[in-house]
Structures are given as C-alpha cells and as structure tokens.
Design a protein around this motif. Structure first.
Motif, PDB file in Angstrom:
ATOM      1  N   ILE A 199       0.836  -1.203   0.000  1.00 56.03           N
ATOM      2  CA  ILE A 199       0.000   0.000   0.000  1.00 56.03           C
ATOM      3  C   ILE A 199       0.871   1.255   0.000  1.00 56.03           C
ATOM      4  CG2 ILE A 199      -1.633   1.346   1.378  1.00 56.03           C
ATOM      5  CD1 ILE A 199      -2.908  -1.299   2.232  1.00 56.03           C
ATOM      6  N   LEU A 200       1.996   1.198   0.722  1.00 61.92           N
ATOM      7  CA  LEU A 200       2.891   2.352   0.788  1.00 61.92           C
ATOM      8  C   LEU A 200       3.539   2.641  -0.565  1.00 61.92           C
ATOM      9  CD1 LEU A 200       4.667   1.839   4.237  1.00 61.92           C
ATOM     10  CD2 LEU A 200       2.963   3.574   3.649  1.00 61.92           C
ATOM     11  N   VAL A 201       4.007   1.595  -1.250  1.00 63.03           N
ATOM     12  CA  VAL A 201       4.692   1.802  -2.541  1.00 63.03           C
ATOM     13  C   VAL A 201       3.739   1.696  -3.719  1.00 63.03           C
ATOM     14  CG1 VAL A 201       6.869   0.946  -1.611  1.00 63.03           C
ATOM     15  CG2 VAL A 201       5.330  -0.654  -2.736  1.00 63.03           C
ATOM     16  N   GLN A 202       2.495   1.231  -3.448  1.00 70.93           N
ATOM     17  CA  GLN A 202       1.453   1.095  -4.465  1.00 70.93           C
ATOM     18  C   GLN A 202       1.886   0.211  -5.636  1.00 70.93           C
ATOM     19  OE1 GLN A 202      -0.205   4.863  -5.615  1.00 70.93           O
ATOM     20  NE2 GLN A 202      -0.608   5.499  -3.506  1.00 70.93           N
ATOM     21  N   SER A 203       2.622  -0.837  -5.328  1.00 65.77           N
ATOM     22  CA  SER A 203       3.034  -1.772  -6.376  1.00 65.77           C
ATOM     23  C   SER A 203       3.438  -3.088  -5.739  1.00 65.77           C
ATOM     24  CB  SER A 203       4.196  -1.201  -7.182  1.00 65.77           C
ATOM     25  OG  SER A 203       4.688  -2.171  -8.089  1.00 65.77           O
ATOM     26  N   SER A 204       2.716  -4.159  -6.065  1.00 71.06           N
ATOM     27  CA  SER A 204       3.086  -5.476  -5.551  1.00 71.06           C
ATOM     28  C   SER A 204       4.368  -5.969  -6.206  1.00 71.06           C
ATOM     29  CB  SER A 204       1.956  -6.479  -5.800  1.00 71.06           C
ATOM     30  OG  SER A 204       1.682  -6.598  -7.190  1.00 71.06           O
ATOM     31  N   SER A 205       4.627  -5.528  -7.450  1.00 65.78           N
ATOM     32  CA  SER A 205       5.855  -5.935  -8.140  1.00 65.78           C
ATOM     33  C   SER A 205       7.087  -5.417  -7.416  1.00 65.78           C
ATOM     34  CB  SER A 205       5.841  -5.427  -9.588  1.00 65.78           C
ATOM     35  OG  SER A 205       4.772  -5.982 -10.305  1.00 65.78           O
ATOM     36  N   VAL A 206       7.008  -4.189  -6.914  1.00 68.35           N
ATOM     37  CA  VAL A 206       8.134  -3.625  -6.161  1.00 68.35           C
ATOM     38  C   VAL A 206       8.369  -4.436  -4.891  1.00 68.35           C
ATOM     39  CG1 VAL A 206       8.933  -1.607  -4.872  1.00 68.35           C
ATOM     40  CG2 VAL A 206       7.845  -1.312  -7.096  1.00 68.35           C
ATOM     41  N   THR A 207       7.289  -4.775  -4.192  1.00 63.57           N
ATOM     42  CA  THR A 207       7.418  -5.540  -2.948  1.00 63.57           C
ATOM     43  C   THR A 207       8.026  -6.911  -3.188  1.00 63.57           C
ATOM     44  OG1 THR A 207       5.487  -4.403  -2.034  1.00 63.57           O
ATOM     45  CG2 THR A 207       6.158  -6.448  -0.963  1.00 63.57           C
ATOM     46  N   THR A 208       7.473  -7.654  -4.144  1.00 67.16           N
ATOM     47  CA  THR A 208       7.990  -9.003  -4.386  1.00 67.16           C
ATOM     48  C   THR A 208       9.404  -8.960  -4.974  1.00 67.16           C
ATOM     49  OG1 THR A 208       6.839  -8.982  -6.532  1.00 67.16           O
ATOM     50  CG2 THR A 208       5.713 -10.027  -4.683  1.00 67.16           C
ATOM     51  N   SER A 209       9.711  -7.949  -5.773  1.00 64.74           N
ATOM     52  CA  SER A 209      11.066  -7.828  -6.318  1.00 64.74           C
ATOM     53  C   SER A 209      12.074  -7.529  -5.224  1.00 64.74           C
ATOM     54  CB  SER A 209      11.108  -6.716  -7.383  1.00 64.74           C
ATOM     55  OG  SER A 209      10.282  -7.041  -8.469  1.00 64.74           O
ATOM     56  N   ALA A 210      11.635  -6.838  -4.184  1.00 63.85           N
ATOM     57  CA  ALA A 210      12.528  -6.556  -3.052  1.00 63.85           C
ATOM     58  C   ALA A 210      12.694  -7.776  -2.148  1.00 63.85           C
ATOM     59  CB  ALA A 210      11.989  -5.373  -2.250  1.00 63.85           C
ATOM     60  N   LEU A 211      11.640  -8.592  -2.048  1.00 66.62           N
ATOM     61  CA  LEU A 211      11.684  -9.757  -1.160  1.00 66.62           C
ATOM     62  C   LEU A 211      12.457 -10.928  -1.765  1.00 66.62           C
ATOM     63  CD1 LEU A 211       7.998  -9.834   0.176  1.00 66.62           C
ATOM     64  CD2 LEU A 211      10.028  -8.951   1.336  1.00 66.62           C
ATOM     65  N   THR A 212      12.400 -11.071  -3.088  1.00 60.65           N
ATOM     66  CA  THR A 212      13.019 -12.223  -3.742  1.00 60.65           C
ATOM     67  C   THR A 212      14.525 -12.333  -3.475  1.00 60.65           C
ATOM     68  OG1 THR A 212      11.326 -12.229  -5.466  1.00 60.65           O
ATOM     69  CG2 THR A 212      13.379 -13.382  -5.943  1.00 60.65           C
ATOM     70  N   PRO A 213      15.317 -11.251  -3.623  1.00 56.66           N
ATOM     71  CA  PRO A 213      16.748 -11.377  -3.298  1.00 56.66           C
ATOM     72  C   PRO A 213      16.996 -11.728  -1.835  1.00 56.66           C
ATOM     73  CG  PRO A 213      16.329  -9.393  -4.584  1.00 56.66           C
ATOM     74  CD  PRO A 213      15.001  -9.912  -4.165  1.00 56.66           C
ATOM     75  N   LEU A 214      16.145 -11.227  -0.936  1.00 59.50           N
ATOM     76  CA  LEU A 214      16.300 -11.559   0.476  1.00 59.50           C
ATOM     77  C   LEU A 214      16.062 -13.043   0.712  1.00 59.50           C
ATOM     78  CD1 LEU A 214      14.447  -8.520   2.122  1.00 59.50           C
ATOM     79  CD2 LEU A 214      16.905  -8.839   1.774  1.00 59.50           C
ATOM     80  N   CYS A 215      15.134 -13.612  -0.018  1.00 54.46           N
ATOM     81  CA  CYS A 215      14.891 -15.054   0.072  1.00 54.46           C
ATOM     82  C   CYS A 215      16.099 -15.817  -0.445  1.00 54.46           C
ATOM     83  CB  CYS A 215      13.637 -15.410  -0.714  1.00 54.46           C
ATOM     84  SG  CYS A 215      13.161 -17.143  -0.614  1.00 54.46           S
ATOM     85  N   GLY A 216      16.660 -15.343  -1.558  1.00 49.20           N
ATOM     86  CA  GLY A 216      17.832 -16.002  -2.121  1.00 49.20           C
ATOM     87  C   GLY A 216      19.038 -15.943  -1.196  1.00 49.20           C
ATOM     88  N   LEU A 217      19.162 -14.857  -0.425  1.00 51.72           N
ATOM     89  CA  LEU A 217      20.281 -14.709   0.505  1.00 51.72           C
ATOM     90  C   LEU A 217      20.061 -15.466   1.807  1.00 51.72           C
ATOM     91  CD1 LEU A 217      20.985 -10.890   0.030  1.00 51.72           C
ATOM     92  CD2 LEU A 217      22.416 -12.788  -0.751  1.00 51.72           C
ATOM     93  N   GLY A 218      18.835 -15.936   2.030  1.00 49.34           N
ATOM     94  CA  GLY A 218      18.546 -16.661   3.256  1.00 49.34           C
ATOM     95  C   GLY A 218      18.074 -15.775   4.379  1.00 49.34           C
ATOM     96  N   VAL A 219      17.932 -14.463   4.127  1.00 46.49           N
ATOM     97  CA  VAL A 219      17.447 -13.553   5.157  1.00 46.49           C
ATOM     98  C   VAL A 219      15.964 -13.786   5.421  1.00 46.49           C
ATOM     99  CG1 VAL A 219      17.105 -11.116   5.763  1.00 46.49           C
ATOM    100  CG2 VAL A 219      19.184 -11.832   4.571  1.00 46.49           C
ATOM    101  N   LEU A 220      15.231 -14.091   4.373  1.00 51.45           N
ATOM    102  CA  LEU A 220      13.785 -14.300   4.465  1.00 51.45           C
ATOM    103  C   LEU A 220      13.447 -15.733   4.102  1.00 51.45           C
ATOM    104  CD1 LEU A 220      10.959 -13.000   4.866  1.00 51.45           C
ATOM    105  CD2 LEU A 220      10.974 -12.499   2.416  1.00 51.45           C
ATOM    106  N   PRO A 221      12.905 -16.523   5.022  1.00 54.94           N
ATOM    107  CA  PRO A 221      12.529 -17.908   4.701  1.00 54.94           C
ATOM    108  C   PRO A 221      11.424 -17.956   3.657  1.00 54.94           C
ATOM    109  CG  PRO A 221      12.554 -17.531   7.079  1.00 54.94           C
ATOM    110  CD  PRO A 221      12.661 -16.197   6.432  1.00 54.94           C
ATOM    111  N   LEU A 222      11.460 -18.974   2.829  1.00 56.48           N
ATOM    112  CA  LEU A 222      10.450 -19.126   1.788  1.00 56.48           C
ATOM    113  C   LEU A 222       9.051 -19.212   2.386  1.00 56.48           C
ATOM    114  CD1 LEU A 222       9.907 -19.531  -1.244  1.00 56.48           C
ATOM    115  CD2 LEU A 222      10.148 -21.988  -0.863  1.00 56.48           C
ATOM    116  N   ALA A 223       8.930 -19.893   3.531  1.00 62.16           N
ATOM    117  CA  ALA A 223       7.623 -20.051   4.173  1.00 62.16           C
ATOM    118  C   ALA A 223       7.065 -18.728   4.673  1.00 62.16           C
ATOM    119  CB  ALA A 223       7.730 -21.042   5.332  1.00 62.16           C
ATOM    120  N   LYS A 224       7.947 -17.739   4.925  1.00 63.46           N
ATOM    121  CA  LYS A 224       7.494 -16.413   5.351  1.00 63.46           C
ATOM    122  C   LYS A 224       7.299 -15.483   4.157  1.00 63.46           C
ATOM    123  CE  LYS A 224       7.110 -16.775   9.785  1.00 63.46           C
ATOM    124  NZ  LYS A 224       5.788 -16.615  10.443  1.00 63.46           N
TER     125      LYS A 224
END
Length: 221
Positions: free
Chosen positions: A23-48
């Motif tokens: 809602i803050l950035v008004q784009s789900s693509s921006v959110t998921t694009s920011a989360l994907t590298p964090l998942c790849g680095l192991g900072v964010l678990p896939l289940a979360k």
C-alpha cells in the motif's frame, strides 16, 4: 528491520506486513522484487515470503480501490471489487489449510531447484505460463465460439497430450532426465539442514540460508 522481524511473527501478521508495504509503494511488483533477493540470501525464509507475497497481492488492490472511489462510477467500483475478491478468494483457497499451503511452496521449491541447475529454465517458465498457456486457452475459447463440437474435440486432444506428458514425467521417470536423482538428493539434504538450522534459532541477519532452492545462482561446484 521490519522484514527481519516478520520472520519471527505469525504468518497472518506477515501477510499484513506485506499488504502494508505494498500500500505504501502502491506496487506489488516492487514488494515481491525486493523480497526475492532476500529469500535467495537466506534472510527471508520461503515459508514467510509466501504470506508476505499474498499480502502484497491484497495491498495492490488498494490503488484500484482509491482510483474507483475518486471516479465513483458503477463500472469502476465493480472492477475494483472484482480485483479485491479475486485475490482474497485465491488466498482463502491456498493459504489457511496447511495441505493446500504446501502445494505452492512445493511448486516454488521445485521451480527453484530446476532454475539453480538450468539458467534458461526461468525464461521457459515465463514463456509457458504467461504466453503459451494464455494463448492456448484463448484459442480454445475462439474454437468454442466457432463450433462447440470442435472445441470439445480440441479440449480432449489437449487433455490427452497433458496426460501423456504426466505419464512420461512421473511414471517413466522423465523428471530424472531433466535433473538427476542424485542432484535432487543433494539439494534435499541441503534444504533440510538449512531449515533445521533456521528453526534452531539461526539469526537471519547472519545470512543463514532457509532454502538453497530459492537461490538465483547455482551453487558452486
């Protein structure tokens, strides 16, 4: 910091965080694009990442709702609410029940597994999921408009081809020709070890990997 804290929270709270970020950035693509590298680095678990992505899908409907309220016409409100209910119903199908939740998570792990070994696989997936399949269904719709009998015949042929592929992939071990059983076993062992380490209190900031399957680049051999 908010994302790191979300890894320690309830899944529904993580969904709210994903919705708020979108809602803050008004784009789900921006959110998921920011989360994907964090998942790849192991900072964010896939289940979360899964509930946060679902929250992003709800958050992105806020833009359409705001725009529809600004114009306040019947058609605008109608389309905006269709967008909301489409995402909410999808979440109700795939998230609350753990057996259903495991389906998209397993699909993500499998696709990540293939992508880590074959760099061309993401491009094939995008072409198949967003170009080929929509084109096939659009063509089927046109055939049904021209002739119902012809549409039924083509549909049966399509289902037969799909069943033949599934038989080859599962029963004739076609999947092991794409990726060997040994490589699958190695990745499964790495995944189990990483998830166990994370569950035992690994610090996400230290780079603990929740899943190697989510990595974009293949592991060095």
């Amino acid at each position: 910091k908010i994302i790191i804290q979300a890894t320690k929270m309830n899944d529904y709270v993580a969904m709210l965080i994903g919705m708020g970020m979108t809602i803050l950035v008004q784009s789900s693509s921006v959110t998921t694009s920011a989360l994907t590298p964090l998942c790849g680095l192991g900072v964010l678990p896939l289940a979360k990442m899964f509930p946060m992505t679902l929250g992003a899908n709800i958050g992105t409907t806020a833009t359409a709702l705001i725009a529809s309220i600004a114009s306040f016409t019947h058609d605008a409100i109608h389309i905006a609410l269709c967008h909301v209910f489409f995402n909410v119903i999808g979440i109700l199908i795939w998230f609350p029940a753990p057996p259903m939740r495991r389906v998209p998570l397993a699909a993500a792990r499998t696709l990540g597994l293939y992508a880590s070994h074959h760099r061309f696989f993401p491009a094939i997936y995008v072409l198949l999921a967003f170009v080929t399949l929509p084109g096939v269904f659009l063509g089927l719709s046109a055939i049904y408009d021209a002739s119902i009998a012809g549409g039924v015949v083509v549909t049966l042929l399509f289902l037969g081809a799909f069943a033949a592929f599934e038989y080859w992939w599962i029963w004739m071990a076609g999947c092991y020709k794409v990726l060997s059983e040994e490589d699958r076993a190695v990745h499964a062992a790495e995944l189990d070890a990483a998830e166990k380490e994370f569950a035992e209190g690994g610090d996400p900031e230290s780079g603990v990997t929740e899943t190697v399957i989510c990595e974009v680049m293949p592991a060095a051999r």
